[in-house]
Design an enzyme around this catalytic site. Sequence first.
Site, mmCIF file in Angstrom:
data_model
loop_
_atom_site.group_PDB
_atom_site.id
_atom_site.type_symbol
_atom_site.label_atom_id
_atom_site.label_comp_id
_atom_site.label_asym_id
_atom_site.label_seq_id
_atom_site.Cartn_x
_atom_site.Cartn_y
_atom_site.Cartn_z
ATOM 1 N N SER A 32 0.803 -1.225 0.000
ATOM 2 C CA SER A 32 0.000 0.000 0.000
ATOM 3 C C SER A 32 0.835 1.273 0.000
ATOM 4 O O SER A 32 0.375 2.317 -0.481
ATOM 5 C CB SER A 32 -0.968 -0.001 1.187
ATOM 6 O OG SER A 32 -0.280 -0.234 2.393
ATOM 7 N N HIS A 46 1.910 4.373 5.041
ATOM 8 C CA HIS A 46 1.116 5.090 4.049
ATOM 9 C C HIS A 46 1.646 6.498 3.839
ATOM 10 O O HIS A 46 1.721 6.992 2.705
ATOM 11 C CB HIS A 46 -0.346 5.136 4.490
ATOM 12 C CG HIS A 46 -1.015 3.806 4.465
ATOM 13 N ND1 HIS A 46 -2.283 3.592 4.969
ATOM 14 C CD2 HIS A 46 -0.598 2.601 3.993
ATOM 15 C CE1 HIS A 46 -2.617 2.326 4.802
ATOM 16 N NE2 HIS A 46 -1.609 1.708 4.216
#
Length: 463
Positions: A157, A210
Amino acid sequence: MFSSRSRHSNYHQTNRSYYGIILLLAELGRSSHLPPITLAIIILNVLIYFDIFPLFDLSSDLQSVCVSTYTVLDQGDYMRILLAPFFHGDDMHLYYNMASFLYKGQQLETLFGSQYFALLLTMLTLLSSLMLVLLGQLASSLLDNPEYLFTCAVGFSAVIFALKVIATHYTPAYGSNTFLGFIPISAKYIVWVELVVIQLITPNVSFLGHLAGILVGLLKNPSIHEIDFEASASSFCLISAPLRSAIIHSHARWIPTGVTVAGGYGRGGSNNQLWGAHGLYVDKNKNVYIADFANSRIIEWKHGSKIGQVVAGESVGTVVAGGNGKGSRLDQLNSPRFLFVDRDYSVYVGDRDNQLVMKCPKSAKSDILVTGGQGLGSDPIQTACVNGIVVDQLGTLYVAEEGHHRVTRWVKEATESIVIAGGIGIGEQANQLTIPCGLSFDKDGNIYVIDYGNYRVQRFDID
């Protein structure tokens, strides 16, 4: 990214399930366009999830591959920087990451080409992991909390967040102008909203991971992307062209299947190839002149020829609109990219980031809004990233919209547009366009479109 903050916790992959894999296969089955590098990365992640590679034998113990400040800087386990992004906690973790990556890969691999997209992914993978290590050190020092040193993460991610930033930068319509379908927000800020919302909904994801991806994406390093598209476009984005002699009826229609008249042999610098074409002009003999900016040249394709000829060209600009700072007022512009001058010497400006086209009549004291101005969208009253304009003798405006991969037509004083080419999704079929960029007509009213993402010029014949 899944994360663990314990130095000694057992960080195991949960029992394998097939539900997420089935959903991923369904996503792949619905996709008509599967770029090779994108597909290869998805397959690699799935194979690693199922422990197909016994050499590693690590997927059941994610603590052995997760990346953190402690494992890299203190333990010196540098292989984690490369391995961690390709391991996932469970099937749904894998599904959500790969489904998101599929869409971003379809956009960016088509735009950059497979070779450079592979390089981009390699750099983002390494830099995202390194950024996580640095953020862990920084957070531990600033917040006086050593737990951040042991924030250990796996998953793709971080790379996906970086790709989202890049996709929004190069193809702004990739993002949405609403969050959750109803909260208005600029596309370039959505990635930050997602960062916070995902953390609130799923507390065990890695906030630092992230954030690391977002920061890497924001670097916009030309050495990563290989080509600085914006800088190049400033030199070769327009060939000034006189208005074509054809008078096109307001109810005219064009055959939806295009014919390749230039390029179509992939990206490159040979005389039968294009690389980053941004503007074109068709003369009375249907010869096509193209601003091939990545190759730093103007190239001519004789009518019916399969190969082009490099010719000389230059342009001189004069400010005729804007000049009052970046903004959305009628006396301002925000990233104008293309213009057209009609027979009355009125200047039409495609204002990309304001999603509109302005008309600047000669000697007039104020400009006129011709199309758009209703925000980014696909409704007939909206435009999405103006990337080429041309006006016929009846004052009908034709707009290449990068955001929806289509060409629209605005009859003079009309409040809604009509799609005349593309608009059926990104792709390389004869009736599809991928980032249309630049328009021109020949004397018969056939329209020529630079199909930027497919490295070709398409002609749509009038019906």
